[in-house]
Design an enzyme around this catalytic site. Sequence first.
Site, mmCIF file in Angstrom:
data_model
loop_
_atom_site.group_PDB
_atom_site.id
_atom_site.type_symbol
_atom_site.label_atom_id
_atom_site.label_comp_id
_atom_site.label_asym_id
_atom_site.label_seq_id
_atom_site.Cartn_x
_atom_site.Cartn_y
_atom_site.Cartn_z
ATOM 1 N N ASP A 195 15.361 10.143 -52.128
ATOM 2 C CA ASP A 195 14.962 10.559 -50.871
ATOM 3 C C ASP A 195 13.648 10.471 -50.920
ATOM 4 O O ASP A 195 13.089 10.231 -51.617
ATOM 5 C CB ASP A 195 15.510 12.391 -50.739
ATOM 6 C CG ASP A 195 16.925 12.556 -50.413
ATOM 7 O OD1 ASP A 195 17.554 11.761 -50.134
ATOM 8 O OD2 ASP A 195 17.126 13.482 -51.179
ATOM 9 N N HIS B 109 16.525 3.747 -50.532
ATOM 10 C CA HIS B 109 17.024 5.131 -50.024
ATOM 11 C C HIS B 109 18.361 5.502 -49.993
ATOM 12 O O HIS B 109 18.494 6.791 -49.307
ATOM 13 C CB HIS B 109 16.421 4.710 -48.378
ATOM 14 C CG HIS B 109 15.676 5.882 -47.804
ATOM 15 N ND1 HIS B 109 15.713 7.287 -48.241
ATOM 16 C CD2 HIS B 109 14.617 6.033 -46.789
ATOM 17 C CE1 HIS B 109 14.985 8.084 -47.551
ATOM 18 N NE2 HIS B 109 14.382 7.317 -46.839
#
Length: 429
Positions: free
Chosen positions: A405, A401
């Site tokens: 995204d 992450h």
Amino acid sequence: MGTHVIKMPDIGEGIAEVELAQWHVKVGDLVVEDQVLADVMTDKAMVDIPSPVHGKVLSLGGQPGEVMAVGSILISIEVEGAGNLKASDQLVKEPAPIKEAAPVVAAPKVEAAPVVESKPAAACRPAPQAPVARDADERPLASPAVRKHALDLGIQLRLVQGSGPAGRILHEDLDAYLAQGTQNAHRGSTPSGYAQRHDEEQIPVIGMRRKIAQRMQEATQRAAHFSYVEEIDVTAVEELRAHLNEKHGATRGKLTLLPFLVRALVVALRDFPQINARYDDEAQVITRHGAVHVGVATQSDVGLMVPVVRHAEARSLWDSAAEISRLATAARSGKAARDELSGSTITLTSLGALGGIVSTPVLNLPEVAIVGVNKIVERPMVIKGQIVVRKMMNLSSSFDHRVVDGMDAALFIQAIRGLLEQPASLFVE
């Protein structure tokens, strides 16, 4: 007589130290030129250390699991003639003979030179032997193949009498041990399956298993994992696969689902270059790759290895299938070269029929994505108001992450889903 000192060699790639994974000899053994003396573990692969001389082992320079510097004394061998022992080496205190670690599954080797054990004819097979009394930490001599065979049979090697040179345990000795157990069973001396057990076995976490543990721990500590799961109707792509195998299987080889998944990755990544990337979090640099080097997670006897299908973007289905098969065989047999186990830009992991319905795969750092394949099951689905049986499969994928995204990850998996559910689109340019 002289002493020939073998030092820990420079493996290359700027490596300053390596882990001593396994000894194949002990003090007092007679060795010959090119005989494998030890296995050492780098960050990427297992490497054999062969003997350059004939002679007798005088001392061992470390214990399995010990990290040794390049250039440190690995082993000393008594040889005919003057040997190569230098005055500077004589100042180094030689360690006392060591006891070897408790039995573990032999680690894989790179460019191994296995010792071929001759198998005597049936008339010369060793007679059944009673269990041998050895210390719990004593490691008997046996080849990796014999250790694997003993593990599969549930036999503790320290209880087996070896009939090979220097007491080395052969396959025939395992057969003899089993034969002795069968005779005991006929005499009623084998304990019941419900009898209490109090035995224990301590297995050092060294070699490949240590590397796997370190990499998994590092991956979960450094990357911000998140997973995304989607189900895919693979009925159409499975029908295409069956058709291609029926038409071309005899001449081009059989296709599994993996080459189709590799092709789907290649096509989908064209629109998501941020996922075909590696993240150097120390330098704070993301490198996006044009080439798609797909790591294919492969289970071996000693744990998970990830051989790399290079330039998957330039391979046909059959080319990918052949390369996946070749690499998997090399990894499982310990023959994979170091450069075949590194350099992937995205990883594909699958447990095949054991894949379950969902998983949370761990990233193969420094990559930022890993696609996990679950098993295919037939399920009733509603299509245009009708209940029909379809072949369904989940993709359980994880992303970093810090780089990827959530929306991009979801769109990427949906792109793969669309390609596999309409497999003709895999080949439309």
